[in-house]
Design an enzyme around this catalytic site. Sequence first.
Site, PDB file in Angstrom:
ATOM      1  CG  ASP A 120      -0.362  -0.018   2.519  1.00  0.00           C
ATOM      2  OD1 ASP A 120       0.876  -0.188   2.608  1.00  0.00           O
ATOM      3  OD2 ASP A 120      -1.089   0.139   3.517  1.00  0.00           O
ATOM      4  CD  GLU A 165       8.284  -0.354   7.159  1.00  0.00           C
ATOM      5  OE1 GLU A 165       7.262  -0.981   6.834  1.00  0.00           O
ATOM      6  OE2 GLU A 165       8.600   0.744   6.661  1.00  0.00           O
TER       7      GLU A 165
END
Length: 248
Positions: A43, A181
């Site tokens: 996204d 992440e």
Amino acid sequence: MKRVTAPDIRNRKGGAPIVALTAYHAHTARIIDPYVDMLLVGDSLGMVMHGYETTVPVPLELMIMHAQAVVRGSTRALVVVDMPFGSYEESPAIAFRNAARVLKETGCGAIKLEGGVHMAETIGYLSARGIPVMSHIGMTPQAINTIGSFAPRGRLRSEWAEFEADAKAVAESGAFAVVLEALAELLAVRITKQIAIPTIGIGASAECDGQILVLEDMLGLSPRVPKFVKEYAQIGAGIEGAVKAFAS
Ligand code: KIV
């Protein structure tokens, strides 16, 4: 040609490093497909391709259109599609309805969603019903309005237990892999050793089971590139030079 599957990725734990890149359109998917195990329709496309400040506004329909292009452009890599903000958090049943739509309308092989302990029930629900799930923990961009910045996570040892609990919860609930992440390097190494599914690092540690980057970042084509990214090419400068030459 047989595509890589989610179970193939799951079985790579501790084996040859998993190579993954984002892809948003058919022609770049076609170029990179032979060299990667996974193509993630992230996204992040909302920021990279559509100029949004965050990934929060990205609609499900936009993800589906880009995912269809990436599936058309590739033959080999596992295509994983991000569930956008608001399409899966409310309940496992709503997550299933939207994720099933993504699988049926795009032909992708798996979805990704953000969240650890609080998404474990949903991951189990989807996995048990035929939807392979890759999880994403650490710095989770869809939570920007509650975490406040895109800064790295887990810099303080006192925060580690929370992220370790997230990693264990998603692994035990049936995720086939988990993206780490912007997690502190030693924490990412510890998590990689602790859980039975592959960890895919982005700005975390070279010792994860695999690595993922945003394609435009590593090509020098993004307006804002995170510090940890090595730019393997300068495509943005190349485009500018070509356009200047054409215009002169
Ligand atoms: O949206 C995305 O591109 C991602 C990667 C950064 C892992 O989630």
